[in-house]
Design a protein around this motif. Sequence first.
Motif, PDB file in Angstrom:
ATOM      1  N   ALA A 231     -10.114   8.724   0.816  1.00 23.89           N
ATOM      2  CA  ALA A 231      -8.975   8.640  -0.102  1.00 23.89           C
ATOM      3  C   ALA A 231      -7.806   9.447   0.448  1.00 23.89           C
ATOM      4  CB  ALA A 231      -9.367   9.134  -1.488  1.00 23.89           C
ATOM      5  N   SER A 232      -7.135   8.890   1.457  1.00 26.38           N
ATOM      6  CA  SER A 232      -6.040   9.612   2.112  1.00 26.38           C
ATOM      7  C   SER A 232      -4.907   8.649   2.445  1.00 26.38           C
ATOM      8  CB  SER A 232      -6.544  10.271   3.402  1.00 26.38           C
ATOM      9  OG  SER A 232      -6.922   9.282   4.351  1.00 26.38           O
ATOM     10  N   PHE A 233      -3.763   9.215   2.788  1.00 25.86           N
ATOM     11  CA  PHE A 233      -2.612   8.401   3.176  1.00 25.86           C
ATOM     12  C   PHE A 233      -2.901   7.641   4.462  1.00 25.86           C
ATOM     13  CE2 PHE A 233       1.351   7.852   5.576  1.00 25.86           C
ATOM     14  CZ  PHE A 233       2.094   7.113   4.669  1.00 25.86           C
ATOM     15  N   ASN A 234      -3.561   8.298   5.428  1.00 29.83           N
ATOM     16  CA  ASN A 234      -3.864   7.644   6.696  1.00 29.83           C
ATOM     17  C   ASN A 234      -4.769   6.432   6.501  1.00 29.83           C
ATOM     18  OD1 ASN A 234      -2.314   9.288   8.318  1.00 29.83           O
ATOM     19  ND2 ASN A 234      -3.964  10.744   8.717  1.00 29.83           N
ATOM     20  N   THR A 235      -5.773   6.561   5.630  1.00 27.16           N
ATOM     21  CA  THR A 235      -6.637   5.416   5.344  1.00 27.16           C
ATOM     22  C   THR A 235      -5.830   4.306   4.686  1.00 27.16           C
ATOM     23  OG1 THR A 235      -8.546   6.868   5.021  1.00 27.16           O
ATOM     24  CG2 THR A 235      -8.709   4.642   4.126  1.00 27.16           C
ATOM     25  N   THR A 236      -5.005   4.678   3.721  1.00 20.88           N
ATOM     26  CA  THR A 236      -4.201   3.707   2.977  1.00 20.88           C
ATOM     27  C   THR A 236      -3.311   2.889   3.898  1.00 20.88           C
ATOM     28  OG1 THR A 236      -4.170   5.169   1.050  1.00 20.88           O
ATOM     29  CG2 THR A 236      -2.491   3.455   1.145  1.00 20.88           C
TER      30      THR A 236
ATOM     31  N   ILE B 253      -0.420   7.523  -6.356  1.00 16.78           N
ATOM     32  CA  ILE B 253      -1.283   8.558  -5.783  1.00 16.78           C
ATOM     33  C   ILE B 253      -0.559   9.890  -5.616  1.00 16.78           C
ATOM     34  CG2 ILE B 253      -2.897   9.107  -3.942  1.00 16.78           C
ATOM     35  CD1 ILE B 253      -3.557   6.585  -5.616  1.00 16.78           C
ATOM     36  N   GLU B 254       0.645   9.874  -5.096  1.00 14.75           N
ATOM     37  CA  GLU B 254       1.371  11.129  -4.878  1.00 14.75           C
ATOM     38  C   GLU B 254       1.489  11.989  -6.142  1.00 14.75           C
ATOM     39  OE1 GLU B 254       5.112  10.397  -3.005  1.00 14.75           O
ATOM     40  OE2 GLU B 254       4.246  10.307  -0.995  1.00 14.75           O
ATOM     41  N   PRO B 255       1.727  11.407  -7.324  1.00 15.00           N
ATOM     42  CA  PRO B 255       1.827  12.243  -8.534  1.00 15.00           C
ATOM     43  C   PRO B 255       0.530  12.946  -8.924  1.00 15.00           C
ATOM     44  CG  PRO B 255       2.916  10.130  -8.876  1.00 15.00           C
ATOM     45  CD  PRO B 255       2.136  10.018  -7.596  1.00 15.00           C
ATOM     46  N   VAL B 256      -0.633  12.478  -8.404  1.00 18.09           N
ATOM     47  CA  VAL B 256      -1.917  13.078  -8.811  1.00 18.09           C
ATOM     48  C   VAL B 256      -2.658  13.683  -7.620  1.00 18.09           C
ATOM     49  CG1 VAL B 256      -2.156  11.522 -10.780  1.00 18.09           C
ATOM     50  CG2 VAL B 256      -3.150  10.856  -8.579  1.00 18.09           C
ATOM     51  N   LEU B 257      -1.968  13.922  -6.518  1.00 17.90           N
ATOM     52  CA  LEU B 257      -2.627  14.417  -5.305  1.00 17.90           C
ATOM     53  C   LEU B 257      -3.387  15.714  -5.532  1.00 17.90           C
ATOM     54  CD1 LEU B 257      -0.187  13.755  -2.309  1.00 17.90           C
ATOM     55  CD2 LEU B 257      -2.524  12.909  -2.600  1.00 17.90           C
TER      56      LEU B 257
ATOM     57  N   ARG C  58       0.827  -1.214   0.000  1.00 16.26           N
ATOM     58  CA  ARG C  58       0.000   0.000   0.000  1.00 16.26           C
ATOM     59  C   ARG C  58       0.857   1.258   0.000  1.00 16.26           C
ATOM     60  NH1 ARG C  58      -3.115  -2.997   3.715  1.00 16.26           N
ATOM     61  NH2 ARG C  58      -2.364  -1.765   5.471  1.00 16.26           N
ATOM     62  N   TYR C  59       1.965   1.218   0.738  1.00 22.29           N
ATOM     63  CA  TYR C  59       2.862   2.377   0.729  1.00 22.29           C
ATOM     64  C   TYR C  59       3.443   2.602  -0.659  1.00 22.29           C
ATOM     65  CZ  TYR C  59       6.684   5.545   1.735  1.00 22.29           C
ATOM     66  OH  TYR C  59       7.531   6.631   1.710  1.00 22.29           O
ATOM     67  N   ALA C  60       3.856   1.519  -1.302  1.00 21.11           N
ATOM     68  CA  ALA C  60       4.404   1.633  -2.658  1.00 21.11           C
ATOM     69  C   ALA C  60       3.343   2.151  -3.625  1.00 21.11           C
ATOM     70  CB  ALA C  60       4.922   0.274  -3.125  1.00 21.11           C
ATOM     71  N   GLY C  61       2.106   1.654  -3.478  1.00 19.19           N
ATOM     72  CA  GLY C  61       1.017   2.115  -4.335  1.00 19.19           C
ATOM     73  C   GLY C  61       0.750   3.595  -4.153  1.00 19.19           C
ATOM     74  N   TRP C  62       0.768   4.047  -2.897  1.00 22.79           N
ATOM     75  CA  TRP C  62       0.560   5.476  -2.628  1.00 22.79           C
ATOM     76  C   TRP C  62       1.684   6.309  -3.246  1.00 22.79           C
ATOM     77  CZ3 TRP C  62      -3.220   8.492  -0.514  1.00 22.79           C
ATOM     78  CH2 TRP C  62      -2.869   9.813  -0.232  1.00 22.79           C
ATOM     79  N   HIS C  63       2.895   5.861  -3.071  1.00 22.66           N
ATOM     80  CA  HIS C  63       4.062   6.621  -3.541  1.00 22.66           C
ATOM     81  C   HIS C  63       4.099   6.722  -5.072  1.00 22.66           C
ATOM     82  CE1 HIS C  63       8.106   8.242  -3.654  1.00 22.66           C
ATOM     83  NE2 HIS C  63       8.476   7.263  -4.475  1.00 22.66           N
ATOM     84  N   TYR C  64       3.844   5.603  -5.745  1.00 26.78           N
ATOM     85  CA  TYR C  64       4.010   5.578  -7.199  1.00 26.78           C
ATOM     86  C   TYR C  64       2.767   6.009  -7.983  1.00 26.78           C
ATOM     87  CZ  TYR C  64       8.485   3.237  -6.590  1.00 26.78           C
ATOM     88  OH  TYR C  64       9.782   2.950  -6.248  1.00 26.78           O
TER      89      TYR C  64
END
Length: 398
Positions: free
Chosen positions: A270-275, A196-200, A188-194
């Motif tokens: 849809a947040s980092f904390n939820t992820t 989600i972060e580019p489209v925040l 999930r961390y990798a998914g967020w980083h690669y």
Amino acid sequence: MSTSTSAAGLDISGKHKLSGLDHLRAFAIVFVFLFHYQFYGHPEWENKIGSFGWTGVDLFFVLSGFLIAGQLFNTVARGKSIAIKEFFIKRFFRIIPPYLVVITLYACIPFLREREHFAALWKYLTFTFNFGLDLHQTGTFTHAWSLCVEEQFYLLLPLAFWFFNYLKAGKKAIYLIAALFIGGFIIRYAGWHYFIEPVLSEDGMGAVWNEFIYYPTYNRLDGLLTGVSIAGVYTFCPHIKAKAVKYSNVLILTGFAILIASYFVATPQASFNTTMWGFPLISVGYGLVVAAVVSPGNIFYKLKLTITSQIATLSYGIYLIHKLMIHLTQNLLSAAGMNKNSNLMMLCCIISSVAGALVLRYAIEKPSLKLRDKVLLKWQGGQSLKHGEGVLMQENRF
């Protein structure tokens, strides 16, 4: 369910009815309904109750993990081998027939589709719909994603049991559960980083989060693993189970407290904390509630309500058909002059969804279960003749 608290574990083979779990099934499907109803015409008050309803699916995951693994653990604890063929026959006739009926309705009658863009049929039929599910491209029957997760779980879990039993790995299987749980954080961390972060900062971030974080099976194993873990502990760790039974009311209050905390952690959804933290917190919270309500000393274990029992029985049908029925009901009644955002419209949608589930139950599910019993009787009869044993038929309602 047996009221014994012995090391044999909870009997969840299907012969005994777990009333406490009926309350949870009923709660889960009502919660999911309220969440999805927000995306149609709805009263303003409904947003306040339904916003966290997406976690009803996580409760279903915990229940599935607990019930299915519990049956398999019970078989292993009795020193018997897992009947893979029988397991899959039961799952097929319980899940597939009503699912195929709903897919057929969507595929053949476009008017029934609640949104545009029906996905490729093979994705629904292979239960791979939850991978690459882009809400910009697909809007119909999207809640089938959770059925995909469960079907993949039903496929892999008994095979994993068989494999570990074959290797005589015993309690070492706990390392696999721990590895999968920890792996979930990493993935999930990798998914967020690669992804989600580019489209925040973009407007479509929510749909991207759903596609790469919320829907894929490898991100949503927390609930299933929690349920499997509870079933394992209750079957093979009688001293822990005895304490859980003794303090079941404390257990359920702790579960509620964690769920309240998870509401704040996982809002917005849809947040980092939820992820990273929301999914496991929600799963553990619901897991403690499940562990409590199957304990004989818990108030919900003894509480039997006809309404929750009936809703629980219809929960699968309601889940399958509720979006279709909401869409159809609102279109028809709004054309007749009823306000889509009214309480009356919501009541009509509830009634129509239950009615649709009743049709599925009596026209499809019950005949399918009867056919399943005939198939099992024929197969088990053949097996008994080979081994000189009688035929044991057990109703599996899960």
